[in-house]
Design an enzyme around this catalytic site. Sequence first.
Site, short mmCIF file in Angstrom:
data_model
loop_
_atom_site.label_atom_id
_atom_site.label_comp_id
_atom_site.label_asym_id
_atom_site.label_seq_id
_atom_site.Cartn_x
_atom_site.Cartn_y
_atom_site.Cartn_z
N ASP A 183 0.69 -1.07 -0.10
CA ASP A 183 -0.02 0.06 0.01
C ASP A 183 0.91 1.31 -0.10
OD1 ASP A 183 -1.59 -2.14 1.33
OD2 ASP A 183 -2.73 -1.03 2.09
N ASP A 203 -0.57 -2.77 -4.25
CA ASP A 203 -1.87 -2.80 -3.54
C ASP A 203 -2.46 -1.43 -3.50
OD1 ASP A 203 -3.77 -3.29 -1.57
OD2 ASP A 203 -2.49 -4.81 -0.54
N ASP A 204 -3.33 -0.96 -2.77
CA ASP A 204 -3.91 0.21 -2.72
C ASP A 204 -2.88 1.49 -2.75
OD1 ASP A 204 -6.54 -0.82 -2.38
OD2 ASP A 204 -6.43 -0.88 -0.37
N HIS A 225 -3.87 -1.64 -6.71
CA HIS A 225 -5.38 -2.08 -6.69
C HIS A 225 -6.30 -0.75 -6.63
CE1 HIS A 225 -4.16 -6.01 -4.56
NE2 HIS A 225 -3.52 -5.84 -5.72
N ARG A 256 -12.69 2.99 -5.15
CA ARG A 256 -13.38 1.98 -4.45
C ARG A 256 -13.58 2.47 -3.07
NH1 ARG A 256 -10.66 -3.96 -3.60
NH2 ARG A 256 -8.75 -2.63 -3.17
N LYS A 258 -14.84 0.21 0.06
CA LYS A 258 -15.16 -1.26 0.61
C LYS A 258 -15.22 -1.24 2.08
CE LYS A 258 -9.83 -1.99 0.16
NZ LYS A 258 -8.79 -2.82 0.09
#
Length: 365
Positions: A183, A203-204, A225, A256, A258
């Site tokens: 991340d 990742d993010d 991501h 996103r 989540k």
Amino acid sequence: MYANALVSLIALAALSHRVSAAGCTIASLDDVANAVKNCTAITISGFTVPAGQTFSMKNLKSGTTVTVAGNVTFGTGVFWSGNMFELSGTNITFDGQGNTFNGNGPFYWDGQGGNGGLTKPSKMMVITSSGTFKNLNVLNSPTHAFSVGNSSPLTISNIKLDNSLGAQPNSQSGGKAAGHNTDAFDVSATGTTITGCTVINQDDCLAINKGSNIVFSGNSCTGGHGVSIGSIKTGGNVQNVTISNNKIINNQNGLRIKTYVNATDASVKDVTYSGNTVTGATDYGVIIEQDYTNEGATGTPTNGVIVSNINFVGTTNNVAVASGAKEVFVLCGSGSCQGTWDWSALKVSGGSKGSMNFAVKGFTL
Ligand SMILES: *[C@@H]1O[C@H](CO)[C@@H](O)[C@H](O)[C@H]1NC(C)=O
Ligand SMILES: *[C@@H]1O[C@H](CO)[C@@H](O)[C@H](O)[C@H]1NC(C)=O
Ligand SMILES: *[C@@H]1O[C@H](CO)[C@@H](O)[C@H](O)[C@H]1NC(C)=O
Ligand SMILES: *[C@@H]1O[C@H](CO)[C@@H](O)[C@H](O)[C@H]1NC(C)=O
Ligand SMILES: *[C@@H]1O[C@H](CO)[C@@H](O)[C@H](O)[C@H]1NC(C)=O
């Protein structure tokens, strides 16, 4: 005339003494305690931080300036789970001056990140200071790069995180991308602005877990991501977030939100997306889901996290997904998506439509 010149000379000497005072230069971990305690102008010269030890600059004097004058390399040879670098204090100016903090990720990377395998440092950069943090290159974080936790306003700008090497397998990763859970910015903070940063990771690019008054603008995110709010857990409240003018290139997802299955006492409200460009998203262009778990989505959303006022307004958000990807997916729990959702500044293209179980204004799939 002569007296004036002398006075300025003395003033200059005093000033340069303050700036370059021997005890205020950090050239090894041995110099840190004194500099942190006694100095308001600290220079970090290039050096290697021994593996297994944290370079911790906590509780700096208010108003301290930290200037990086050389590359800082985090050494290898020890598998350990601490943080690599920590910074705290109010009104701190941290200027990397284009130098590099090298996390030596390849030594730790095994394709499993924080989920198992080799023991890895937890976070590379833990920043809880307020003020500014700028102009630093961060290379090859073992797992998470920045953990941001300021409680007074902090602007992070012109950070370049380059974990591009982690997209390739290595001898420890069994054929998988070696970098995992890398991340870029994990944010649990109040009053954070992240702007003009460049990220290449696995990742993010952004993950906001809790906090308010957060701006993420003018950044570029490649290979990871996507730009996320969440994963929201029980007790995680996020409010007043602006995500604008970012370029999100070849990520799994574009934009996103989540929330964890079964999470309660939590919320995400007042989020504005404006002027973002998503290209080549391989899973979803825009995804808002309430069925998230670390092991993957369950397909059955729960409604303990209220998600309200999620808007795509202002400058058009152009979201282009890869063929085979879905343009939009919204899966709300029963009654937990609320308020006004104005999506009039969202344009999607490139894949299959996807689906939405909540009605928004100004946009249809
Ligand atoms: C701070 O500086 C003073 C002298 O100016 C010195 O005596 C003291 O040891 C220093 N503090 C630390 C933590 O080293
Ligand atoms: C913040 O620190 C700077 C010095 O780096 C100083 O000039 C300024 O007055 C400080 N601001 C506040 C609000 O303390
Ligand atoms: C600092 O590290 C960067 C990235 O590895 C490298 O390109 C640069 O040459 C290094 N600078 C010095 C002075 O070693
Ligand atoms: C939302 O956050 C921005 C950026 O920190 C801030 O300027 C603004 O005042 C906040 N709005 C509210 C209603 O708190
Ligand atoms: C959510 O809670 C339900 C009911 O307690 C439980 O059956 C289910 O396993 C939980 N799901 C997850 C992913 O924790």
